[in-house]
Write a protein that holds these residues in place. Structure first.
Motif, short mmCIF file in Angstrom:
data_model
loop_
_atom_site.label_atom_id
_atom_site.label_comp_id
_atom_site.label_asym_id
_atom_site.label_seq_id
_atom_site.Cartn_x
_atom_site.Cartn_y
_atom_site.Cartn_z
N ILE A 75 0.72 -1.37 0.05
CA ILE A 75 -0.01 0.07 0.00
C ILE A 75 1.00 1.17 0.01
O ILE A 75 2.05 1.15 0.34
CB ILE A 75 -1.15 0.08 1.27
N PRO A 76 0.42 2.61 -0.39
CA PRO A 76 1.13 3.69 -0.36
C PRO A 76 1.85 3.93 0.75
O PRO A 76 1.09 3.81 1.93
CB PRO A 76 0.20 4.75 -0.86
N GLY A 77 2.99 4.39 1.00
CA GLY A 77 3.78 4.31 1.91
C GLY A 77 4.34 3.33 2.60
O GLY A 77 5.17 3.50 3.61
N ALA A 78 4.29 2.10 2.23
CA ALA A 78 4.74 0.87 2.96
C ALA A 78 6.27 0.77 2.67
O ALA A 78 6.74 1.08 1.58
CB ALA A 78 4.08 -0.30 2.45
N ARG A 79 6.99 0.36 3.46
CA ARG A 79 8.66 -0.01 3.54
C ARG A 79 8.69 -1.45 3.22
O ARG A 79 8.30 -2.19 3.93
CB ARG A 79 9.42 0.67 4.64
N VAL A 80 9.17 -1.74 1.97
CA VAL A 80 9.17 -3.26 1.60
C VAL A 80 10.62 -3.62 1.33
O VAL A 80 11.23 -3.00 0.83
CB VAL A 80 8.42 -3.30 0.38
N VAL A 81 10.87 -4.88 2.01
CA VAL A 81 12.28 -5.61 1.84
C VAL A 81 11.79 -6.78 0.91
O VAL A 81 11.20 -7.63 1.35
CB VAL A 81 12.90 -5.86 3.11
N ASP A 82 12.69 -7.08 -0.09
CA ASP A 82 12.41 -8.30 -1.03
C ASP A 82 13.71 -8.85 -0.96
O ASP A 82 14.96 -8.40 -1.33
CB ASP A 82 12.46 -7.57 -2.64
N TRP A 145 19.38 1.08 5.89
CA TRP A 145 19.08 1.69 4.34
C TRP A 145 17.42 2.24 4.64
O TRP A 145 17.18 3.00 3.58
CB TRP A 145 19.41 0.60 3.53
N LEU A 146 16.80 1.42 5.28
CA LEU A 146 15.28 1.74 5.20
C LEU A 146 15.02 2.94 5.98
O LEU A 146 13.80 3.56 5.93
CB LEU A 146 14.57 0.57 5.94
N ASP A 147 16.03 3.20 7.05
CA ASP A 147 15.90 4.34 7.93
C ASP A 147 14.73 4.17 8.99
O ASP A 147 14.00 4.99 9.26
CB ASP A 147 15.55 5.92 7.34
N GLY A 148 14.67 2.72 9.32
CA GLY A 148 13.79 2.34 10.29
C GLY A 148 13.38 1.15 10.02
O GLY A 148 14.13 0.28 9.43
N LYS A 149 12.29 0.43 10.38
CA LYS A 149 12.01 -0.84 10.25
C LYS A 149 11.13 -0.90 9.06
O LYS A 149 10.53 0.10 8.66
CB LYS A 149 11.23 -1.55 11.57
N ALA A 150 10.86 -2.38 8.58
CA ALA A 150 10.00 -2.52 7.19
C ALA A 150 8.55 -2.89 7.63
O ALA A 150 8.33 -3.29 8.86
CB ALA A 150 10.60 -3.82 6.71
N ASP A 151 7.65 -2.86 6.68
CA ASP A 151 5.99 -3.17 6.86
C ASP A 151 6.05 -4.32 6.14
O ASP A 151 4.91 -5.04 6.58
CB ASP A 151 5.20 -2.03 6.34
N VAL A 152 6.68 -4.68 5.34
CA VAL A 152 6.83 -5.97 4.60
C VAL A 152 8.04 -6.56 4.22
O VAL A 152 9.04 -5.95 3.97
CB VAL A 152 5.91 -5.74 3.11
N VAL A 153 8.21 -7.82 4.46
CA VAL A 153 9.38 -8.58 4.18
C VAL A 153 8.72 -9.71 3.03
O VAL A 153 8.00 -10.38 3.56
CB VAL A 153 10.21 -9.05 5.38
N MET A 154 9.27 -9.66 1.87
CA MET A 154 8.88 -10.74 1.30
C MET A 154 9.91 -11.50 0.43
O MET A 154 11.03 -10.89 0.20
CB MET A 154 8.02 -10.38 0.00
N SER A 155 9.73 -12.84 0.03
CA SER A 155 10.90 -13.49 -0.42
C SER A 155 10.29 -14.56 -1.43
O SER A 155 9.24 -15.34 -0.86
CB SER A 155 11.46 -14.22 0.79
N ASP A 156 10.94 -14.62 -2.29
CA ASP A 156 10.59 -15.69 -3.66
C ASP A 156 11.86 -16.47 -3.62
O ASP A 156 11.84 -17.21 -4.85
CB ASP A 156 10.09 -15.05 -4.83
#
Length: 246
Positions: A75-82, A145-156
């Protein structure tokens, strides 16, 4: 007198559409049977052709599209790590949905961070780094790098295939568990973890672990996953943060 064309003139009367024309790949000297089968599957996969048409780097993009359509975590504004982001198809999906480029001026601007063991071609709106997420302090580096924590961590991610089904199952479950523990370190409370697993019986401990840490855990096989594949995806929402500790 010239004949008037019949109603079927110019039409394919075989009863098959173009994508129904199966492409058979001949075996070649020096090429393994598994490689020939993979190539044949690729040539006859409608999602491969669709990915090329839509500009995605791989068919896997449709898996995260389908998962997000159902669970709405990008969603808009989310911090995502792939994690293990190569070749970048999931990142391509995430960037516009979290508004990483800021093109939707009325919406919050998100962040998409991709990490992988190999170099990945840049994607506008994403920050991509070469990093082993299993390395010491990798979690701290990601949060920096995110300047904080993530909202989503995803992995394929998937471990390299050994050709032995049970071994491959154990390897990918171990990789998914490692990704889950990484997510516990970097996720904001209320965050989401999405990862690929293989059905096969050893994922029970992973499910128990996730149910302890998240309010809801779902297992989904997207329609874009190949029917002959045992892959499925776990979508864990509502990270409990410190409350999930024993």
């Amino acid at each position: 007198m010239a004949k008037t064309p019949g109603k079927n003139a110019g039409k394919n009367t075989s009863g098959r559409g173009q994508r129904d024309l199966f492409v058979k790949v001949k075996s070649a000297r020096g090429r393994k049977l598994s490689s020939t089968q993979w190539l044949q599957r690729q040539l006859n996969d409608p999602y491969v052709a669709r990915a090329k048409k839509d500009g995605y780097r791989g068919r896997a993009a449709y898996k995260i599209l389908e998962l997000n359509e159902k669970y709405q975590f990008l969603i808009p504004g989310a911090r995502v790590v792939d994690l293990g982001c190569a070749p970048g198809g999931w990142i391509q999906v995430a960037v516009p949905r979290v508004n990483a480029l800021g093109t939707r001026t009325s919406k919050a601007v998100g962040t998409v961070l991709g990490i992988d063991l190999q170099e990945v071609e840049p994607i506008p709106g994403a920050d991509i780094h070469v990093l082993d997420f299993l390395a010491d302090d990798a979690d701290k580096q990601v949060m920096e790098w995110l300047d904080g924590k993530a909202d989503v961590v995803m992995s394929d991610m998937a471990a390299s295939s050994s050709g032995h089904k049970q071994t491959d199952h154990l390897r990918i479950i171990a990789l998914c568990e490692a990704a889950a523990y990484f997510a516990f370190d970097v996720l904001e409370e209320g965050g989401t973890f999405v990862a690929k697993v293989l059905a096969g019986g050893a994922e029970g401990d992973l499910q128990k672990l996730l149910k302890m840490r998240f309010t809801k855990v779902a297992n989904v096989k997207p329609s874009s996953s190949r029917s002959d594949s045992s892959e499925k995806f776990v979508v864990a929402t509502g990270f409990k943060g410190l409350q999930g500790d024993d």
